[in-house]
Design a protein around this motif. Sequence first.
Motif, PDB file in Angstrom:
ATOM      1  N   HIS A  84      -9.614   2.841  -5.112  1.00  9.78           N
ATOM      2  CA  HIS A  84      -9.874   1.551  -5.769  1.00  9.78           C
ATOM      3  C   HIS A  84      -8.773   0.526  -5.482  1.00  9.78           C
ATOM      4  CE1 HIS A  84     -13.035   2.900  -8.949  1.00  9.78           C
ATOM      5  NE2 HIS A  84     -13.423   3.055  -7.703  1.00  9.78           N
ATOM      6  N   GLN A  85      -7.560   1.007  -5.349  1.00  8.61           N
ATOM      7  CA  GLN A  85      -6.451   0.098  -5.087  1.00  8.61           C
ATOM      8  C   GLN A  85      -6.693  -0.708  -3.810  1.00  8.61           C
ATOM      9  OE1 GLN A  85      -2.650   2.068  -5.126  1.00  8.61           O
ATOM     10  NE2 GLN A  85      -1.658   0.415  -4.026  1.00  8.61           N
ATOM     11  N   LYS A  86      -7.204  -0.019  -2.801  1.00 10.54           N
ATOM     12  CA  LYS A  86      -7.402  -0.687  -1.516  1.00 10.54           C
ATOM     13  C   LYS A  86      -8.758  -1.360  -1.392  1.00 10.54           C
ATOM     14  CE  LYS A  86      -4.629   1.484   2.085  1.00 10.54           C
ATOM     15  NZ  LYS A  86      -4.632   2.515   3.128  1.00 10.54           N
ATOM     16  N   SER A 144      -3.081   6.324 -16.766  1.00  4.14           N
ATOM     17  CA  SER A 144      -3.862   7.012 -15.728  1.00  4.14           C
ATOM     18  C   SER A 144      -4.716   6.066 -14.887  1.00  4.14           C
ATOM     19  CB  SER A 144      -4.785   8.040 -16.375  1.00  4.14           C
ATOM     20  OG  SER A 144      -5.794   7.391 -17.126  1.00  4.14           O
ATOM     21  N   ARG A 175     -11.433  -1.804  -3.780  1.00  2.00           N
ATOM     22  CA  ARG A 175     -12.262  -2.296  -4.864  1.00  2.00           C
ATOM     23  C   ARG A 175     -11.582  -3.510  -5.475  1.00  2.00           C
ATOM     24  NH1 ARG A 175     -14.325  -0.121 -10.266  1.00  2.00           N
ATOM     25  NH2 ARG A 175     -13.977  -2.011 -11.481  1.00  2.00           N
ATOM     26  N   LEU A 176     -12.367  -4.511  -5.839  1.00  2.00           N
ATOM     27  CA  LEU A 176     -11.782  -5.739  -6.389  1.00  2.00           C
ATOM     28  C   LEU A 176     -11.395  -5.553  -7.839  1.00  2.00           C
ATOM     29  CD1 LEU A 176     -14.209  -8.369  -4.888  1.00  2.00           C
ATOM     30  CD2 LEU A 176     -11.958  -7.718  -4.061  1.00  2.00           C
ATOM     31  N   LEU A 184       0.473   1.777 -11.226  1.00  2.00           N
ATOM     32  CA  LEU A 184       1.539   2.588 -10.611  1.00  2.00           C
ATOM     33  C   LEU A 184       2.876   2.319 -11.305  1.00  2.00           C
ATOM     34  CD1 LEU A 184       0.894   2.282  -6.757  1.00  2.00           C
ATOM     35  CD2 LEU A 184       0.292   4.175  -8.260  1.00  2.00           C
ATOM     36  N   CYS A 201      -9.380   8.439  -7.243  1.00  2.00           N
ATOM     37  CA  CYS A 201     -10.057   7.269  -7.822  1.00  2.00           C
ATOM     38  C   CYS A 201      -9.186   6.028  -7.646  1.00  2.00           C
ATOM     39  CB  CYS A 201     -10.355   7.486  -9.308  1.00  2.00           C
ATOM     40  SG  CYS A 201     -11.274   9.002  -9.643  1.00  2.00           S
ATOM     41  N   ALA A 217      -4.643  -1.741  -9.915  1.00  2.44           N
ATOM     42  CA  ALA A 217      -4.295  -0.358  -9.557  1.00  2.44           C
ATOM     43  C   ALA A 217      -2.812  -0.271  -9.203  1.00  2.44           C
ATOM     44  CB  ALA A 217      -5.164   0.117  -8.396  1.00  2.44           C
ATOM     45  N   GLU A 218      -2.294  -1.338  -8.577  1.00  2.00           N
ATOM     46  CA  GLU A 218      -0.857  -1.412  -8.267  1.00  2.00           C
ATOM     47  C   GLU A 218      -0.039  -1.486  -9.552  1.00  2.00           C
ATOM     48  OE1 GLU A 218       0.846  -2.007  -5.298  1.00  2.00           O
ATOM     49  OE2 GLU A 218      -0.731  -2.403  -3.839  1.00  2.00           O
ATOM     50  N   PHE A 278      -7.576   4.986 -15.928  1.00  2.00           N
ATOM     51  CA  PHE A 278      -8.982   5.162 -16.298  1.00  2.00           C
ATOM     52  C   PHE A 278      -9.346   4.347 -17.536  1.00  2.00           C
ATOM     53  CE2 PHE A 278      -8.564   9.103 -13.773  1.00  2.00           C
ATOM     54  CZ  PHE A 278      -9.632   8.878 -12.917  1.00  2.00           C
ATOM     55  N   GLY A 332       0.770  -1.236   0.000  1.00  2.00           N
ATOM     56  CA  GLY A 332       0.000   0.000   0.000  1.00  2.00           C
ATOM     57  C   GLY A 332       0.805   1.292   0.000  1.00  2.00           C
ATOM     58  N   SER A 367     -12.134   3.313 -12.900  1.00  2.00           N
ATOM     59  CA  SER A 367     -10.683   3.286 -12.708  1.00  2.00           C
ATOM     60  C   SER A 367     -10.242   1.950 -12.142  1.00  2.00           C
ATOM     61  CB  SER A 367     -10.204   4.451 -11.844  1.00  2.00           C
ATOM     62  OG  SER A 367     -10.279   4.133 -10.489  1.00  2.00           O
ATOM     63  N   ALA A 368      -8.991   1.611 -12.440  1.00  2.00           N
ATOM     64  CA  ALA A 368      -8.434   0.312 -12.068  1.00  2.00           C
ATOM     65  C   ALA A 368      -8.621   0.047 -10.581  1.00  2.00           C
ATOM     66  CB  ALA A 368      -6.955   0.261 -12.415  1.00  2.00           C
ATOM     67  N   GLY A 369      -8.962  -1.196 -10.260  1.00  2.00           N
ATOM     68  CA  GLY A 369      -9.130  -1.561  -8.861  1.00  2.00           C
ATOM     69  C   GLY A 369      -8.182  -2.666  -8.460  1.00  2.00           C
ATOM     70  N   GLY A 370      -8.042  -2.869  -7.160  1.00  2.00           N
ATOM     71  CA  GLY A 370      -7.290  -3.982  -6.609  1.00  2.00           C
ATOM     72  C   GLY A 370      -5.871  -4.050  -7.110  1.00  2.00           C
TER      73      GLY A 370
END
Lengths: 304, 143
Positions: free
Chosen positions: B138-140, A261, B142-143, A279, B134, A275-276, A263, A63, A269-272
């Motif tokens: 979502h990183q934490k 981005s 949202r799946l 980055l 966003c 999203a990492e 999106f 995180g 937007s990217a999740g889980g």
Amino acid sequence: MRRRTILAGVAALAAAGAAALWFASAPDRLDPAVIAAAPAGDATRGEHVFWAAGCASCHAAPGVTGEARLRLAGGVALDTPFGRFVAPNVSPHPGDGIGGWSFGDFANALMRGVAPDGRHLYPAFPYTSYARMTIADVADLYAFMRTLPPVEGRAAGHEIGFPYNVRRGLGLWKWLYLTPAPAVTLPEPSPEVARGQYLVEALGHCGECHTPRNFLGGPDRTRWLAGAPAAAGPGRVPGITPGAAQVGGWSEDEIAEYLSSGFTPDFDSAGGAMAEVVLNTAELPDADRNAIAAYLKAVPPVAD
Amino acid sequence: MRLPALVVSAAMLAAATAASADPIADRKADMKERAGLLRVLAPIAQGKADFDAAVVLDALEKLDANAKATDVAVMWAEGTDKGDTKSSPRIWEDMAGFKALADKYEADVAAALAANPQDLATFQNVFGAVAANCGACHQKYRL
């Protein structure tokens, strides 16, 4: 007399079988000549490899953002059907990290999944993808990672049940699934698509999550990037081939934008875990994100 | 200009405060509304659409109203972790952390609106701060 002969024969066969298994499961290191011939690494280029290979996603503390993603103390846990894998400290700390590793140690871990002491590493560490890396990129990455701050402290150990805790068995798994060959054969790929193939199949290790696995945890390459149940945690990882229900409809520009981005074309937007990943891909040059998009449009379409 | 925005926010407030029968559907609609407004704002920030201060202000007002009307305790109520949802179970394990990110987002949207951007550079600056929320959330959660 006769019975004893048979018994002896069976015992000999069993011993031969065990010896064959033992031999087949032995660590298979890189040819020392390949390591000796590797060019000197360049830390600046190595940072590019570092982000493209997504090292921080598992080896930085869970995180964290910004500079903290360069402190590779490990600790991210992956809870999979085979048990809990915890990413180790790969900072250059001499005792707790990999500061004492030679370039050969590093290359063998990355490209063959073999630790310096000869133990097999678990494929939660995506050496099945990194096996496709060029030795020059491995050298650059090694040079860059030597420049990062040493972090004290070891991450928690894996929690793996029998039989998966018998590391020697991984030798047989590797014999089945570890290959530096490309995952898909593309007819006359353009230089951009070829670069994308390298970024996706080797460094980005996208197939580790986006390609389904069989009951042994081996990738099903006939359904390359077709989407799969999430290996760690709930949910599903979507397919990303041109045949995929959602991502299949995205243009190359839209894929590249998503990797920059986070999106989607619908401004979700990217999740889980993804999203990492964003980055990391956000740190790449535009040309690399475009190459990934071009490759994803070139792979065989599979419905997810 | 002002009146419709007020009416919209009043209606949304009513929708959010009314004990809804289906929080999962409500929060999906809530997120979809945000996405629709980003569809207006993001292309401007990316230079793919022309900057128009009135269009930007209108969308920021709606985004602000949406953020203020989003009641985390109602839309992510206890027991709504099961069903057709991509909300991560982590939300209910760490409601305080989730709420803190929702509050930060609300504050960043309010700041963007208060900045009342009259040129592209100012808008890009405040919008960047909003959009970063966003991915962070979502990183934490949202799946």
